[in-house]
Scaffold this motif. Structure first.
Motif, PDB file in Angstrom:
ATOM      1  N   ASN A  64      75.369 -53.636  21.495  1.00  0.00           N
ATOM      2  CA  ASN A  64      76.552 -54.281  22.081  1.00  0.00           C
ATOM      3  C   ASN A  64      77.785 -53.371  22.064  1.00  0.00           C
ATOM      4  N   VAL A  65      77.541 -52.085  22.341  1.00  0.00           N
ATOM      5  CA  VAL A  65      78.659 -51.154  22.523  1.00  0.00           C
ATOM      6  C   VAL A  65      78.502 -50.475  23.885  1.00  0.00           C
ATOM      7  N   ARG A  66      79.584 -49.919  24.396  1.00  0.00           N
ATOM      8  CA  ARG A  66      79.482 -49.247  25.684  1.00  0.00           C
ATOM      9  C   ARG A  66      78.566 -48.040  25.531  1.00  0.00           C
ATOM     10  N   PRO A  67      77.567 -47.879  26.446  1.00  0.00           N
ATOM     11  CA  PRO A  67      76.632 -46.763  26.329  1.00  0.00           C
ATOM     12  C   PRO A  67      77.347 -45.422  26.267  1.00  0.00           C
ATOM     13  N   ALA A  68      76.904 -44.588  25.326  1.00  0.00           N
ATOM     14  CA  ALA A  68      77.484 -43.255  25.150  1.00  0.00           C
ATOM     15  C   ALA A  68      77.419 -42.459  26.447  1.00  0.00           C
ATOM     16  N   ALA A  69      76.373 -42.701  27.255  1.00  0.00           N
ATOM     17  CA  ALA A  69      76.218 -41.951  28.502  1.00  0.00           C
ATOM     18  C   ALA A  69      77.379 -42.193  29.455  1.00  0.00           C
ATOM     19  N   PHE A  70      78.092 -43.321  29.269  1.00  0.00           N
ATOM     20  CA  PHE A  70      79.189 -43.633  30.179  1.00  0.00           C
ATOM     21  C   PHE A  70      80.548 -43.222  29.627  1.00  0.00           C
ATOM     22  N   SER A  71      80.548 -42.391  28.573  1.00  0.00           N
ATOM     23  CA  SER A  71      81.830 -41.819  28.198  1.00  0.00           C
ATOM     24  C   SER A  71      81.735 -40.305  27.994  1.00  0.00           C
ATOM     25  N   SER A  72      80.529 -39.755  28.149  1.00  0.00           N
ATOM     26  CA  SER A  72      80.374 -38.302  28.013  1.00  0.00           C
ATOM     27  C   SER A  72      80.079 -37.700  29.384  1.00  0.00           C
ATOM     28  N   ILE A  73      80.834 -36.673  29.748  1.00  0.00           N
ATOM     29  CA  ILE A  73      80.581 -35.987  31.025  1.00  0.00           C
ATOM     30  C   ILE A  73      79.251 -35.237  30.958  1.00  0.00           C
ATOM     31  N   GLY A  74      79.024 -34.560  29.833  1.00  0.00           N
ATOM     32  CA  GLY A  74      77.839 -33.721  29.712  1.00  0.00           C
ATOM     33  C   GLY A  74      76.540 -34.509  29.902  1.00  0.00           C
ATOM     34  N   TYR A  75      76.498 -35.716  29.357  1.00  0.00           N
ATOM     35  CA  TYR A  75      75.283 -36.535  29.452  1.00  0.00           C
ATOM     36  C   TYR A  75      74.877 -36.795  30.898  1.00  0.00           C
ATOM     37  N   VAL A  76      75.874 -36.922  31.778  1.00  0.00           N
ATOM     38  CA  VAL A  76      75.583 -37.218  33.180  1.00  0.00           C
ATOM     39  C   VAL A  76      75.309 -35.938  33.966  1.00  0.00           C
ATOM     40  N   VAL A  77      76.016 -34.864  33.615  1.00  0.00           N
ATOM     41  CA  VAL A  77      75.922 -33.632  34.400  1.00  0.00           C
ATOM     42  C   VAL A  77      74.648 -32.859  34.079  1.00  0.00           C
ATOM     43  N   VAL A  78      74.236 -32.866  32.803  1.00  0.00           N
ATOM     44  CA  VAL A  78      73.059 -32.078  32.416  1.00  0.00           C
ATOM     45  C   VAL A  78      71.801 -32.496  33.190  1.00  0.00           C
ATOM     46  N   PRO A  79      71.523 -33.793  33.389  1.00  0.00           N
ATOM     47  CA  PRO A  79      70.352 -34.143  34.211  1.00  0.00           C
ATOM     48  C   PRO A  79      70.454 -33.656  35.655  1.00  0.00           C
ATOM     49  N   VAL A  80      71.674 -33.600  36.196  1.00  0.00           N
ATOM     50  CA  VAL A  80      71.841 -33.053  37.545  1.00  0.00           C
ATOM     51  C   VAL A  80      71.444 -31.579  37.551  1.00  0.00           C
ATOM     52  N   LEU A  81      71.871 -30.872  36.521  1.00  0.00           N
ATOM     53  CA  LEU A  81      71.517 -29.462  36.371  1.00  0.00           C
ATOM     54  C   LEU A  81      69.996 -29.301  36.295  1.00  0.00           C
ATOM     55  N   ALA A  82      69.353 -30.161  35.489  1.00  0.00           N
ATOM     56  CA  ALA A  82      67.898 -30.091  35.372  1.00  0.00           C
ATOM     57  C   ALA A  82      67.241 -30.344  36.727  1.00  0.00           C
ATOM     58  N   THR A  83      67.803 -31.285  37.503  1.00  0.00           N
ATOM     59  CA  THR A  83      67.254 -31.580  38.827  1.00  0.00           C
ATOM     60  C   THR A  83      67.353 -30.365  39.738  1.00  0.00           C
ATOM     61  N   VAL A  84      68.499 -29.689  39.702  1.00  0.00           N
ATOM     62  CA  VAL A  84      68.682 -28.504  40.542  1.00  0.00           C
ATOM     63  C   VAL A  84      67.652 -27.436  40.172  1.00  0.00           C
ATOM     64  N   ILE A  85      67.459 -27.224  38.884  1.00  0.00           N
ATOM     65  CA  ILE A  85      66.498 -26.211  38.437  1.00  0.00           C
ATOM     66  C   ILE A  85      65.088 -26.557  38.906  1.00  0.00           C
ATOM     67  N   VAL A  86      64.698 -27.828  38.730  1.00  0.00           N
ATOM     68  CA  VAL A  86      63.349 -28.226  39.145  1.00  0.00           C
ATOM     69  C   VAL A  86      63.220 -28.172  40.661  1.00  0.00           C
ATOM     70  N   PHE A  87      64.307 -28.507  41.354  1.00  0.00           N
ATOM     71  CA  PHE A  87      64.283 -28.478  42.818  1.00  0.00           C
ATOM     72  C   PHE A  87      63.896 -27.094  43.330  1.00  0.00           C
ATOM     73  N   PHE A  88      64.515 -26.054  42.765  1.00  0.00           N
ATOM     74  CA  PHE A  88      64.287 -24.700  43.281  1.00  0.00           C
ATOM     75  C   PHE A  88      63.110 -23.992  42.607  1.00  0.00           C
ATOM     76  N   TRP A  89      62.881 -24.294  41.317  1.00  0.00           N
ATOM     77  CA  TRP A  89      61.900 -23.483  40.569  1.00  0.00           C
ATOM     78  C   TRP A  89      60.821 -24.325  39.894  1.00  0.00           C
ATOM     79  N   HIS A  90      60.396 -25.423  40.533  1.00  0.00           N
ATOM     80  CA  HIS A  90      59.415 -26.270  39.845  1.00  0.00           C
ATOM     81  C   HIS A  90      58.100 -25.558  39.560  1.00  0.00           C
ATOM     82  N   PRO A  91      57.621 -24.623  40.404  1.00  0.00           N
ATOM     83  CA  PRO A  91      56.366 -23.960  40.000  1.00  0.00           C
ATOM     84  C   PRO A  91      56.536 -23.194  38.688  1.00  0.00           C
ATOM     85  N   GLN A  92      57.673 -22.533  38.546  1.00  0.00           N
ATOM     86  CA  GLN A  92      57.934 -21.796  37.309  1.00  0.00           C
ATOM     87  C   GLN A  92      58.056 -22.754  36.120  1.00  0.00           C
ATOM     88  N   VAL A  93      58.729 -23.895  36.334  1.00  0.00           N
ATOM     89  CA  VAL A  93      58.889 -24.858  35.231  1.00  0.00           C
ATOM     90  C   VAL A  93      57.522 -25.393  34.815  1.00  0.00           C
TER      91      VAL A  93
END
Lengths: 203, 203, 203
Positions: free
Chosen positions: C51-80
């Motif tokens: 019953n507290v506000r999710p940490a993911a909704f007050s940290s910038i890094g928590y939201v941005v890091v998955p976007v970064l992971a998506t970009v990496i997998v988008f371009f280099w998924h065979p390597q991953v």
């Protein structure tokens, strides 16, 4: 008293979750997850919406009973399957109890009768929906074999009405639960079903 | 005014839920569950995350309108299917409205613009995701036929920006909603699609 | 320090989500949704229950890091995919860390050790369950290939025990996380599995 009834409802819902796990050839972890989710999912959804800490996270029994159900199903699932008609009757009792208790709690927290009844239905059927989604099947509720949601609607509506008339406490809860239980039993006996949209036939 | 727009969005989302129910040959209970979930799921998710009681549980209209949509689809689904192009335009309007309203509410509750926009997107697309998961299919959003999430991203980002610039109230909401609506309409016309990962081809 | 570890766990979980998206031939939006859900779903579930506000909704890094992971997998998924054994080790680290941190947070909010451990498990495995449900498959957790939930149970139980003994802070967190990590690595090496119900054989 209420608490004993609650634990019986949780136990029976957990049995159904663990049995789905066996049928899907999941391992003991999968069985336990399904048992916990089926038993506690509806109440957790209700409490999240009411914005209070879920009851499941302050009661030891609520968490331990599904583990017990998992152990029983793990060792004796053929026997449990054999007594399924009896389990189904207990499940109908759980359904009735959960919709009545859920509606009462929601009325107590100041929701309108309409919203309290809706939350009662969610309490009663939420766990089963979670169980089916996790097990990879369309929730049986959605094609409502032999009326499952409709008894919950009846019980929730009656509970909301009684509460509005200032009739609460365990006799009112029990009356609403019994009505839902009774309709569910009748529906199972007579194989009552909800209608499909006009012109649609089941496959 | 805002409320009327909200109810139109809810009505259209509920239509899409009930229609999926018909296509899946679910009964009227399944249709109603899908209608309610599609219409209210995104807003409920938003409010749970904001840690406030979901708006759907204090408004009568929010609960009753999906029932109305279910009744209409139950009796006249062939006609509703026939006017689907018009329904899709209304759905685009609902998408635009929900992302703008969701973002605005989240800004009002003090989230950063980034998180408010994220919550706006969740408001707009959460119900559709729930609908598809319950109906046993991969959320259409995930393969984003003709850009569904991207317009919500645009509308949410613009709303967050406007709010940061101290521009809020209904003209700002409407502007953000119209942008999302417009991009969605253009995407449907031109069959725009989001790209697959490098080297992956659709089947 | 804790925060850096958290972000590594989120990054690795997001990689696994985005990779499932590629395998399912989802587009970049679907990949990003799966990455965000896998990385943040468990923690959001934990915080909703607390019953507290999710940490993911007050940290910038928590939201941005998955976007970064998506970009990496988008371009280099065979390597991953090629370095998946290494990714699996990092995933085990994320699992250990998330169960320890989740349990600790729940203890801090006054839950009993039993409930805190349960919430730690949910923190660790909730995102992966969401990922699989959205991708249209039965959560891999439920058939627990090579023990996934069991290490989380161990780590959570140890963390709850240490906290009860007034041992908290990062050395305790790290010890619990390492135990879970170690068991997961051993389970992968030895292909340990949880048992099926008595008399049931895998297909």
């Amino acid at each position: 008293m209420n608490n004993v009834l609650d634990l019986i409802g949780i136990f029976v819902f957990a049995l159904s979750g663990a049995l789905v796990g066996v049928r899907r050839r999941l391992d003991v972890v999968g069985m336990a997850v399904l048992a916990e989710m089926t038993a506690l999912g509806g109440g957790i959804a209700r409490d999240l919406i009411l914005n209070v800490r879920p009851a499941a996270f302050s009661s030891i029994g609520y968490v331990v009973v599904p583990v017990l159900a998992t152990v029983i199903v793990f060792f004796w699932h053929p026997q449990v399957e054999r007594v399924m008609p009896a389990v189904n009757v207990l499940d109908a009792a759980g359904l009735g109890l959960f919709c009545a208790v859920g509606t009462e709690k929601a009325m107590y927290f100041g929701l309108t009768p309409l919203h309290a009844a809706l939350l009662g239905i969610i309490t009663a059927v939420g766990g089963g929906i979670l169980r089916d989604v996790l097990a990879g099947q369309i929730p049986t509720l959605l094609y409502d074999r032999q009326l499952y949601a409709v008894p919950a609607m009846l019980g929730s509506a009656v509970m909301a009405l009684l509460y509005t008339l200032n009739l609460h406490g365990w006799p009112a809860t029990l009356a609403a639960a019994l009505l839902a239980f009774g309709l569910r039993i009748v529906a199972m006996r007579l194989k009552l079903r909800a209608p499909l949209a006009r012109g649609v036939t089941s496959e």
